[in-house]
Design a protein around this motif. Structure first.
Motif, mmCIF file in Angstrom:
data_model
loop_
_atom_site.group_PDB
_atom_site.id
_atom_site.type_symbol
_atom_site.label_atom_id
_atom_site.label_comp_id
_atom_site.label_asym_id
_atom_site.label_seq_id
_atom_site.Cartn_x
_atom_site.Cartn_y
_atom_site.Cartn_z
ATOM 1 N N ALA A 12 10.536 44.318 -11.316
ATOM 2 C CA ALA A 12 11.694 43.882 -12.091
ATOM 3 C C ALA A 12 12.558 42.949 -11.252
ATOM 4 O O ALA A 12 12.708 43.140 -10.040
ATOM 5 C CB ALA A 12 12.510 45.090 -12.534
ATOM 6 N N LEU A 13 13.116 41.945 -11.881
ATOM 7 C CA LEU A 13 13.950 40.980 -11.182
ATOM 8 C C LEU A 13 15.145 41.663 -10.528
ATOM 9 O O LEU A 13 15.551 41.297 -9.426
ATOM 10 C CB LEU A 13 14.423 39.888 -12.149
ATOM 11 C CG LEU A 13 15.204 38.733 -11.533
ATOM 12 C CD1 LEU A 13 14.379 38.040 -10.459
ATOM 13 C CD2 LEU A 13 15.615 37.750 -12.596
ATOM 14 N N SER A 14 15.700 42.682 -11.170
ATOM 15 C CA SER A 14 16.853 43.392 -10.595
ATOM 16 C C SER A 14 16.473 44.131 -9.316
ATOM 17 O O SER A 14 17.317 44.327 -8.443
ATOM 18 C CB SER A 14 17.434 44.369 -11.612
ATOM 19 O OG SER A 14 16.454 45.313 -11.988
ATOM 20 N N ASP A 15 15.208 44.537 -9.176
ATOM 21 C CA ASP A 15 14.762 45.196 -7.956
ATOM 22 C C ASP A 15 14.403 44.191 -6.871
ATOM 23 O O ASP A 15 14.506 44.489 -5.680
ATOM 24 C CB ASP A 15 13.531 46.066 -8.242
ATOM 25 C CG ASP A 15 13.847 47.246 -9.136
ATOM 26 O OD1 ASP A 15 15.039 47.632 -9.211
ATOM 27 O OD2 ASP A 15 12.922 47.772 -9.775
ATOM 28 N N ASP A 16 13.977 43.009 -7.266
ATOM 29 C CA ASP A 16 13.544 41.979 -6.332
ATOM 30 C C ASP A 16 14.704 41.128 -5.813
ATOM 31 O O ASP A 16 14.629 40.559 -4.733
ATOM 32 C CB ASP A 16 12.510 41.088 -7.031
ATOM 33 C CG ASP A 16 11.854 40.112 -6.102
ATOM 34 O OD1 ASP A 16 11.573 40.487 -4.949
ATOM 35 O OD2 ASP A 16 11.605 38.974 -6.533
ATOM 36 N N LEU A 17 15.761 41.049 -6.561
ATOM 37 C CA LEU A 17 16.873 40.153 -6.240
ATOM 38 C C LEU A 17 17.553 40.434 -4.898
ATOM 39 O O LEU A 17 17.819 39.487 -4.148
ATOM 40 C CB LEU A 17 17.897 40.179 -7.378
ATOM 41 C CG LEU A 17 18.899 39.051 -7.402
ATOM 42 C CD1 LEU A 17 18.197 37.709 -7.510
ATOM 43 C CD2 LEU A 17 19.846 39.219 -8.562
ATOM 44 N N PRO A 18 17.854 41.676 -4.521
ATOM 45 C CA PRO A 18 18.518 41.896 -3.228
ATOM 46 C C PRO A 18 17.716 41.382 -2.028
ATOM 47 O O PRO A 18 18.291 40.800 -1.102
ATOM 48 C CB PRO A 18 18.690 43.415 -3.165
ATOM 49 C CG PRO A 18 18.691 43.862 -4.576
ATOM 50 C CD PRO A 18 17.767 42.922 -5.284
ATOM 51 N N ALA A 19 16.418 41.555 -2.039
ATOM 52 C CA ALA A 19 15.599 41.062 -0.924
ATOM 53 C C ALA A 19 15.610 39.537 -0.877
ATOM 54 O O ALA A 19 15.683 38.941 0.204
ATOM 55 C CB ALA A 19 14.167 41.578 -1.054
ATOM 56 N N ARG A 20 15.559 38.909 -2.039
ATOM 57 C CA ARG A 20 15.597 37.445 -2.081
ATOM 58 C C ARG A 20 16.951 36.925 -1.612
ATOM 59 O O ARG A 20 17.025 35.925 -0.897
ATOM 60 C CB ARG A 20 15.300 36.967 -3.501
ATOM 61 C CG ARG A 20 13.864 37.289 -3.912
ATOM 62 C CD ARG A 20 13.610 37.033 -5.369
ATOM 63 N NE ARG A 20 13.909 35.664 -5.725
ATOM 64 C CZ ARG A 20 14.191 35.253 -6.945
ATOM 65 N NH1 ARG A 20 14.195 36.101 -7.940
ATOM 66 N NH2 ARG A 20 14.442 33.998 -7.195
ATOM 67 N N ILE A 62 12.816 27.607 -1.169
ATOM 68 C CA ILE A 62 11.390 27.902 -1.315
ATOM 69 C C ILE A 62 11.090 29.325 -0.851
ATOM 70 O O ILE A 62 10.395 30.085 -1.529
ATOM 71 C CB ILE A 62 10.529 26.892 -0.516
ATOM 72 C CG1 ILE A 62 10.743 25.472 -1.034
ATOM 73 C CG2 ILE A 62 9.066 27.284 -0.547
ATOM 74 C CD1 ILE A 62 10.331 25.263 -2.460
ATOM 75 N N ILE A 63 11.636 29.714 0.292
ATOM 76 C CA ILE A 63 11.400 31.064 0.819
ATOM 77 C C ILE A 63 12.045 32.116 -0.065
ATOM 78 O O ILE A 63 11.453 33.163 -0.336
ATOM 79 C CB ILE A 63 11.923 31.163 2.268
ATOM 80 C CG1 ILE A 63 11.048 30.316 3.192
ATOM 81 C CG2 ILE A 63 11.951 32.608 2.740
ATOM 82 C CD1 ILE A 63 11.583 30.203 4.600
ATOM 83 N N ALA A 64 13.253 31.869 -0.534
ATOM 84 C CA ALA A 64 13.953 32.859 -1.368
ATOM 85 C C ALA A 64 13.251 33.066 -2.704
ATOM 86 O O ALA A 64 13.260 34.168 -3.251
ATOM 87 C CB ALA A 64 15.401 32.422 -1.599
ATOM 88 N N ASN A 65 12.627 32.027 -3.228
ATOM 89 C CA ASN A 65 11.950 32.155 -4.517
ATOM 90 C C ASN A 65 10.496 32.599 -4.380
ATOM 91 O O ASN A 65 9.825 32.798 -5.388
ATOM 92 C CB ASN A 65 12.007 30.827 -5.273
ATOM 93 C CG ASN A 65 13.399 30.554 -5.780
ATOM 94 O OD1 ASN A 65 14.169 31.466 -6.019
ATOM 95 N ND2 ASN A 65 13.729 29.283 -5.930
ATOM 96 N N ALA A 66 10.005 32.746 -3.191
ATOM 97 C CA ALA A 66 8.621 33.173 -2.988
ATOM 98 C C ALA A 66 8.434 34.594 -3.511
ATOM 99 O O ALA A 66 9.288 35.448 -3.356
ATOM 100 C CB ALA A 66 8.263 33.110 -1.512
ATOM 101 N N GLY A 67 7.315 34.821 -4.141
ATOM 102 C CA GLY A 67 7.003 36.155 -4.635
ATOM 103 C C GLY A 67 7.224 36.346 -6.117
ATOM 104 O O GLY A 67 6.881 37.386 -6.660
ATOM 105 N N ARG A 68 7.776 35.381 -6.808
ATOM 106 C CA ARG A 68 7.992 35.501 -8.250
ATOM 107 C C ARG A 68 6.987 34.670 -9.030
ATOM 108 O O ARG A 68 7.169 34.436 -10.207
ATOM 109 C CB ARG A 68 9.406 35.057 -8.636
ATOM 110 C CG ARG A 68 10.514 35.928 -8.137
ATOM 111 C CD ARG A 68 10.414 37.352 -8.585
ATOM 112 N NE ARG A 68 10.508 37.499 -10.025
ATOM 113 C CZ ARG A 68 10.403 38.655 -10.652
ATOM 114 N NH1 ARG A 68 10.199 39.753 -9.982
ATOM 115 N NH2 ARG A 68 10.493 38.721 -11.945
ATOM 116 N N GLU A 69 5.919 34.238 -8.371
ATOM 117 C CA GLU A 69 4.912 33.439 -9.054
ATOM 118 C C GLU A 69 4.149 34.316 -10.030
ATOM 119 O O GLU A 69 4.011 35.514 -9.834
ATOM 120 C CB GLU A 69 3.915 32.828 -8.057
ATOM 121 C CG GLU A 69 4.539 31.872 -7.078
ATOM 122 C CD GLU A 69 5.078 32.575 -5.850
ATOM 123 O OE1 GLU A 69 4.776 33.752 -5.629
ATOM 124 O OE2 GLU A 69 5.825 31.931 -5.116
#
Length: 93
Positions: A12-20, A62-69
Motif C-alpha cells: 500500500a502506498l501509505s505503508d511505502d511512503l515513509p521509507a520513500r 529517481i531514488i525516492a520513486n524507486a520500488g513503485r514500478e
C-alpha cells in the motif's frame, strides 16, 4: 524479522511512503551539505560539490520513486491453460 506476503498485490502506498520520504530527505540533506561545501571549499574541489548539488535533485527523485514500478508479465497463480467449466457441462460432475 522479515514478513512473508501471500499475495502479489503491491504494498500500500501509505505503508511505502515513509521509507520513500526518508530516502528523499537524506538525499536533500546531502545536497544541502554540497551547497555549503561549495561556498567554503577552495576552488578546484568547489566544482565537484557544485555539480553534486545541481544533480542531486534529479537523482533523489529517481531514488525516492524507486520500488513503485508495475510488474510486467503473468503474475497469476492460476493455470492459464485450464478449461472453463460452464453450468451445462456434465463432465465436471
Amino acid at each position: 524479522m522479515k514478513s512473508h506476503r501471500i499475495t502479489s498485490a503491491p504494498i500500500a502506498l501509505s505503508d511505502d511512503l515513509p521509507a520513500r520520504q526518508k530516502r528523499y530527505f537524506i538525499s536533500m540533506m546531502i545536497r544541502t551539505l554540497c551547497f555549503i561545501l561549495t561556498v567554503i571549499t577552495p576552488s578546484p574541489f568547489r566544482w565537484y560539490f557544485l555539480v553534486g548539488a545541481l544533480t542531486l535533485p534529479y537523482i533523489s527523485v529517481i531514488i525516492a520513486n524507486a520500488g513503485r514500478e508495475t510488474v510486467s508479465g503473468n503474475t497469476s497463480y492460476f493455470n492459464a491453460d485450464a478449461k472453463e467449466i460452464s453450468a451445462g457441462d456434465k463432465t465436471a460432475q
